[in-house]
Design a protein around this motif. Structure first.
Motif, PDB file in Angstrom:
ATOM      1  N   GLU A 179       0.827  -1.202   0.000  1.00 16.98           N
ATOM      2  CA  GLU A 179       0.000   0.000   0.000  1.00 16.98           C
ATOM      3  C   GLU A 179       0.866   1.258   0.000  1.00 16.98           C
ATOM      4  N   ILE A 180       1.900   1.274   0.830  1.00 18.05           N
ATOM      5  CA  ILE A 180       2.808   2.426   0.871  1.00 18.05           C
ATOM      6  C   ILE A 180       3.461   2.619  -0.492  1.00 18.05           C
ATOM      7  N   MET A 181       3.941   1.519  -1.088  1.00 16.51           N
ATOM      8  CA  MET A 181       4.612   1.606  -2.383  1.00 16.51           C
ATOM      9  C   MET A 181       3.662   2.104  -3.470  1.00 16.51           C
ATOM     10  N   VAL A 182       2.447   1.541  -3.528  1.00 15.71           N
ATOM     11  CA  VAL A 182       1.468   1.969  -4.536  1.00 15.71           C
ATOM     12  C   VAL A 182       1.122   3.439  -4.336  1.00 15.71           C
ATOM     13  N   ASP A 183       0.937   3.863  -3.085  1.00 14.69           N
ATOM     14  CA  ASP A 183       0.662   5.278  -2.807  1.00 14.69           C
ATOM     15  C   ASP A 183       1.781   6.168  -3.349  1.00 14.69           C
ATOM     16  N   GLN A 184       3.019   5.748  -3.172  1.00 15.04           N
ATOM     17  CA  GLN A 184       4.134   6.558  -3.654  1.00 15.04           C
ATOM     18  C   GLN A 184       4.136   6.650  -5.175  1.00 15.04           C
ATOM     19  N   VAL A 185       3.846   5.541  -5.860  1.00 12.83           N
ATOM     20  CA  VAL A 185       3.777   5.569  -7.325  1.00 12.83           C
ATOM     21  C   VAL A 185       2.658   6.503  -7.778  1.00 12.83           C
ATOM     22  N   VAL A 186       1.484   6.356  -7.174  1.00 12.73           N
ATOM     23  CA  VAL A 186       0.318   7.150  -7.576  1.00 12.73           C
ATOM     24  C   VAL A 186       0.538   8.632  -7.265  1.00 12.73           C
TER      25      VAL A 186
END
Length: 199
Positions: A179-186
């Motif tokens: 979730e943290i990683m996806v948030d950073q990409v988005v």
């Protein structure tokens, strides 16, 4: 799990997977990342491993194969990427490395390669040591393609996972890290898109 803090309206992600094994944990990871992105209003194109069965990359070839053209089109549309690989002998899968080699065909694009796009890297393996090496390989490949690798990369120890179709969803710690990683990409993709729109 906390509610999504990042809105990805107008963002499109391409998610690449590198395992051909049915029900693999890296395929599950790709599905979890896709769902987390969709919850943020992101349009997602999932490119699983069976769609990455590409011929070996041949520099200077006249035209890419059909699957390669679809890969290139999805990456060109995307504001960001997530790349998930199984660990094979301490590194990323050859299938995935070959797919990334095909992105050389983006060299003459403007911007070239993955310039201006964020990418999250995930590696899944029985050994934490091997997963760390594999995720570093993915990060390095993205950097060499001029992509912006997110600060958060994720290694998943498959030895800790039960043999279940929802094993990844059943691991709160793994889901939180994804979730943290996806948030950073988005977040990066949305900010970059807003900057280009106002330029």
């Amino acid at each position: 799990m906390s509610s999504p803090a990042v809105s990805g309206g107008g963002v499109e992600l391409a998610l690449l997977g590198g395992s051909l094994r049915p029900g693999s944990f890296s395929t599950q990871v790709l599905g979890v990342c896709a769902e987390l992105a969709r919850r943020r209003g992101v349009h997602v194109t999932v490119i699983p491993a069976h769609q990455l069965r590409l011929p070996l990359y041949e520099p200077g070839a006249e035209a890419p194969a059909g699957e390669a053209r679809r890969l290139l089109a999805a990456v060109r549309r995307a504001n960001g990427l997530v790349v998930a690989t199984p660990v094979y002998h301490g590194g990323m899968s050859g299938l995935l490395k070959n797919a990334l080699d095909h992105l050389e065909d983006l060299a003459r694009d403007t911007p070239a390669y993955l310039d201006g796009r964020a990418a999250g890297a995930v590696a899944v393996g029985w050994s934490e040591h091997g997963a760390a090496h594999a995720v570093a390989e993915v990060r390095n490949a993205v950097l060499c393609l001029r992509g912006w690798v997110t600060p958060m990369s994720v290694t998943v120890n498959s030895a800790d996972m039960p043999p279940a179709e929802d094993a990844v969803w059943g691991s709160p710690r793994t889901v939180r890290r994804l979730e943290i990683m996806v948030d950073q990409v988005v977040e990066f993709a949305a900010a970059r898109s807003a900057t280009l729109s106002s330029a």
